[in-house]
Scaffold this motif. Structure first.
Motif, PDB file in Angstrom:
ATOM      1  N   UNK A  58      43.882  26.491  71.885  1.00 56.42           N
ATOM      2  CA  UNK A  58      43.467  27.172  70.660  1.00 56.42           C
ATOM      3  C   UNK A  58      44.111  26.599  69.402  1.00 56.42           C
ATOM      4  N   UNK A  59      45.413  26.385  69.378  1.00 57.98           N
ATOM      5  CA  UNK A  59      46.096  26.014  68.135  1.00 57.98           C
ATOM      6  C   UNK A  59      46.337  24.513  68.003  1.00 57.98           C
ATOM      7  N   UNK A  60      45.620  23.727  68.746  1.00 57.08           N
ATOM      8  CA  UNK A  60      45.797  22.273  68.684  1.00 57.08           C
ATOM      9  C   UNK A  60      45.674  21.705  67.268  1.00 57.08           C
ATOM     10  N   UNK A  61      44.673  22.094  66.468  1.00 57.18           N
ATOM     11  CA  UNK A  61      44.564  21.508  65.121  1.00 57.18           C
ATOM     12  C   UNK A  61      45.734  21.850  64.204  1.00 57.18           C
ATOM     13  N   UNK A  62      46.401  22.973  64.475  1.00 58.30           N
ATOM     14  CA  UNK A  62      47.489  23.427  63.603  1.00 58.30           C
ATOM     15  C   UNK A  62      48.861  22.943  64.050  1.00 58.30           C
ATOM     16  N   UNK A  63      49.043  22.735  65.356  1.00 56.91           N
ATOM     17  CA  UNK A  63      50.384  22.529  65.893  1.00 56.91           C
ATOM     18  C   UNK A  63      50.702  21.081  66.279  1.00 56.91           C
ATOM     19  N   UNK A  64      49.697  20.241  66.507  1.00 56.46           N
ATOM     20  CA  UNK A  64      49.969  18.887  66.990  1.00 56.46           C
ATOM     21  C   UNK A  64      49.710  17.846  65.911  1.00 56.46           C
ATOM     22  N   UNK A  65      50.628  16.877  65.807  1.00 55.38           N
ATOM     23  CA  UNK A  65      50.379  15.747  64.916  1.00 55.38           C
ATOM     24  C   UNK A  65      49.558  14.702  65.662  1.00 55.38           C
ATOM     25  N   UNK A  66      49.285  13.598  64.979  1.00 52.83           N
ATOM     26  CA  UNK A  66      48.356  12.633  65.564  1.00 52.83           C
ATOM     27  C   UNK A  66      48.894  11.983  66.831  1.00 52.83           C
ATOM     28  N   UNK A 121      40.458  18.724  57.600  1.00 53.67           N
ATOM     29  CA  UNK A 121      39.229  18.282  58.252  1.00 53.67           C
ATOM     30  C   UNK A 121      39.313  16.829  58.681  1.00 53.67           C
ATOM     31  N   UNK A 122      40.084  16.036  57.984  1.00 50.50           N
ATOM     32  CA  UNK A 122      40.297  14.658  58.414  1.00 50.50           C
ATOM     33  C   UNK A 122      41.092  14.625  59.724  1.00 50.50           C
ATOM     34  N   UNK A 126      39.914  13.374  63.481  1.00 52.41           N
ATOM     35  CA  UNK A 126      40.743  12.524  64.342  1.00 52.41           C
ATOM     36  C   UNK A 126      40.843  13.120  65.748  1.00 52.41           C
ATOM     37  N   UNK A 127      41.067  14.413  65.839  1.00 50.13           N
ATOM     38  CA  UNK A 127      41.156  15.081  67.134  1.00 50.13           C
ATOM     39  C   UNK A 127      39.872  14.877  67.928  1.00 50.13           C
ATOM     40  N   UNK A 128      38.749  15.081  67.284  1.00 54.93           N
ATOM     41  CA  UNK A 128      37.451  14.945  67.951  1.00 54.93           C
ATOM     42  C   UNK A 128      37.240  13.516  68.430  1.00 54.93           C
ATOM     43  N   UNK A 136      36.300  13.689  76.573  1.00 52.99           N
ATOM     44  CA  UNK A 136      36.504  15.136  76.510  1.00 52.99           C
ATOM     45  C   UNK A 136      35.669  15.746  75.386  1.00 52.99           C
ATOM     46  N   UNK A 137      35.025  16.861  75.694  1.00 56.46           N
ATOM     47  CA  UNK A 137      34.322  17.645  74.675  1.00 56.46           C
ATOM     48  C   UNK A 137      35.306  18.561  73.950  1.00 56.46           C
ATOM     49  N   UNK A 138      35.031  18.806  72.674  1.00 58.32           N
ATOM     50  CA  UNK A 138      35.763  19.801  71.901  1.00 58.32           C
ATOM     51  C   UNK A 138      34.838  20.996  71.687  1.00 58.32           C
ATOM     52  N   UNK A 139      35.209  22.130  72.285  1.00 59.64           N
ATOM     53  CA  UNK A 139      34.466  23.369  72.081  1.00 59.64           C
ATOM     54  C   UNK A 139      35.045  24.049  70.846  1.00 59.64           C
ATOM     55  N   UNK A 140      34.288  24.046  69.777  1.00 59.44           N
ATOM     56  CA  UNK A 140      34.757  24.467  68.458  1.00 59.44           C
ATOM     57  C   UNK A 140      34.498  25.961  68.253  1.00 59.44           C
ATOM     58  N   UNK A 141      35.535  26.781  68.405  1.00 58.45           N
ATOM     59  CA  UNK A 141      35.412  28.191  68.017  1.00 58.45           C
ATOM     60  C   UNK A 141      35.594  28.260  66.511  1.00 58.45           C
ATOM     61  N   UNK A 142      34.498  28.452  65.811  1.00 60.58           N
ATOM     62  CA  UNK A 142      34.433  28.170  64.375  1.00 60.58           C
ATOM     63  C   UNK A 142      35.448  28.954  63.554  1.00 60.58           C
ATOM     64  N   UNK A 143      35.556  30.256  63.816  1.00 63.56           N
ATOM     65  CA  UNK A 143      36.517  31.091  63.104  1.00 63.56           C
ATOM     66  C   UNK A 143      36.835  32.280  63.993  1.00 63.56           C
ATOM     67  N   UNK A 144      38.099  32.604  64.134  1.00 62.30           N
ATOM     68  CA  UNK A 144      38.527  33.656  65.048  1.00 62.30           C
ATOM     69  C   UNK A 144      38.035  35.007  64.559  1.00 62.30           C
TER      70      UNK A 144
END
Length: 476
Positions: A58-66, A121-122, A126-128, A136-144
């Protein structure tokens, strides 16, 4: 000059050999994901099966650097995962690890995109892209769902347009509407978001992630934007209701996630279904009390096999530390303790791949859940045996290890080859050739002590598994 040429050539050979060893399967090479003709599975356009093996990141975009993104997704690929479920936005605003916001209260995304730097968003792009390189697919839960009150229909449509336009050409996107919320709360807003995405991106499948112990088919099965259903079986044990709301299943059946599959298929028209959030490994039962027992690897195996054998087209695993990417210095929810990179070695996470390999060893879209395979009186709770079959094979998952009677006449063939599979390590044991009749099978393991096994019976004229085979083989 010659030495330089030789050195360069040797480096080239080494890199080529390394690339061959790390050959990655990119499933979208078989075309985009579509619903199968029998409306029960996701497949690729050319008919290639797709078994969803997901993780809640869930928090991959917020917690992990490149660097961490690459490390994590590489480990996920090696562990057999092909879908990562992420929260695209979980607050207003939501910030990534580099301190850049992904949104504002007005949902004006022109003010938060920062080309050329590690903007929100950049970084998401990168994550995608790194996920795509790993197949690997990214299942995007758009907004909690907790943010629903801060988004009206107009903002939802604007957000959907932004997402659809930005990611319509990425090969590895799956859309998730909702986010841990009942579907009867402002459904018009979720409709506006989903329809806006679909208007600009008709290329990717879409579902709805509901509140714990509920299922999307209850609210959205008739929507043109919903390609497949999802349920969240949740984190409660039997009898742990806590007086908190309207369940979709009866009290004291909380762990029976197979019931959601049955309920989803009871809604017409039939659509594929999956458990998008079962009990997480290493999370307290019920979530909110640190002194409660924690769900273990054998629990997450049970949830996976019960759901898939009931008829789900795949399964999503979860881990308390990984879903929030816990690390020293970052406060953890739900009493998580170990850093996420240590949790990557936990047993349940690394056992899920054997379920995928098992299902893909047999004809995919003909498979149905069929509990009539279990002869006589089936057990309840942990003693319940769950069976699935195709035309010429059947699989029965026995969690407790109790004796069971299997009706071998349910599949073709005068004789049946029979194996047991250990879901802990994927090992196979050939039991022999059996007559076409109801047969009792007794395991030699201790009752409810990591004794879960899968019984495999195959028409003796078929060769899906070789008699000499001692372990499942990876496929896709």
């Amino acid at each position: 000059m010659r030495k330089l040429f030789v050195l360069t050539f040797l480096m080239f050979l080494a890199l080529t050999a390394s690339a061959q060893r790390e050959r990655v399967y990119h499933p979208w090479q078989n075309g985009k994901l579509v619903v199968s003709k029998n409306s029960r599975y996701l497949v690729h356009e050319n008919g290639t099966p797709f078994f969803w093996l997901g993780n809640t990141s869930w928090l991959l975009p917020e917690r992990l650097n490149r660097d961490e993104v690459g490390y994590y997704l590489g480990l996920e690929r090696k562990a057999g995962y092909n879908v990562e479920q992420i929260q695209v936005l979980n607050g207003i605003p939501t910030f990534n690890i580099y301190g850049h916001p992904g949104n504002n209260a007005e949902f004006d995304f022109s003010k938060v995109t920062k080309e050329g730097v590690y903007g929100y968003w950049e970084h998401m792009d990168y994550i995608i892209d790194v996920a795509a390189r790993n197949g690997i697919y990214i299942a995007m839960d758009c907004i909690w769902g907790s943010q629903l009150s801060r988004m009206d229909e107009a903002k939802a449509a604007a957000y959907g347009k932004f997402l659809g336009e930005r990611y319509k050409d990425k090969p590895n996107i799956i859309w998730m509407i909702g986010g841990d919320i009942r579907g009867d709360r402002s459904p018009e807003i979720w409709d506006a978001l989903a329809r806006a995405i679909k208007k600009y991106d008709p290329n990717h499948v879409m579902t709805y992630h509901p509140l714990g112990r509920t299922y999307s088919a209850k609210w959205f099965n008739d929507r043109e934007w919903l390609d497949f259903n999802m349920f969240q079986s949740g984190h409660r044990r039997y009898g742990q209701r806590n007086g908190d709301g309207d369940y979709s299943i009866k009290e004291n059946t909380e762990e029976d996630n197979w019931r959601y599959v049955d309920m989803s298929f009871a809604v017409k028209p039939i659509k594929p279904v999956i458990d998008g959030e079962p009990s997480y490994e290493d999370i307290p039962q019920g979530l909110h009390n640190e002194n409660e027992p924690r769900w273990q690897d054998y629990d997450v195996r049970r949830y996976a096999y019960w759901s898939v054998f009931a008829g789900s087209f795949g399964h999503t695993y979860g881990h308390n530390s990984i879903m929030q990417f816990l690390r020293p210095g970052v406060g953890g929810s739900f009493f998580a303790k170990k850093p996420w990179w240590e949790a990557m070695n936990d047993p349940g996470l690394n056992q899920m791949k054997y379920l995928k390999w098992l299902i893909l060893a047999f004809p995919f879209t003909e498979r149905i859940g069929d509990q009539s395979v279990i002869a006589g009186q089936n057990g309840e709770r942990y003693d319940r045996v769950i069976a699935t079959r195709g035309n010429d094979y059947l699989l029965a998952y026995n969690y407790s290890g109790k004796p069971m009677q299997i009706d071998l006449t349910k599949i073709s063939g005068k004789k049946k080859n029979v194996w047991t599979m250990n879901p802990i390590d994927g090992t196979l044991k050939y039991l022999g050739e059996y007559d076409n009749k109801i047969t009792e099978f007794v395991y030699d393991g201790a009752y409810l002590n990591n004794s879960d096994r899968v019984l495999i019976a195959v028409d003796a004229t078929k060769n899906y598994i070789d008699k000499s085979q001692t372990k499942l083989i990876e496929k896709w």
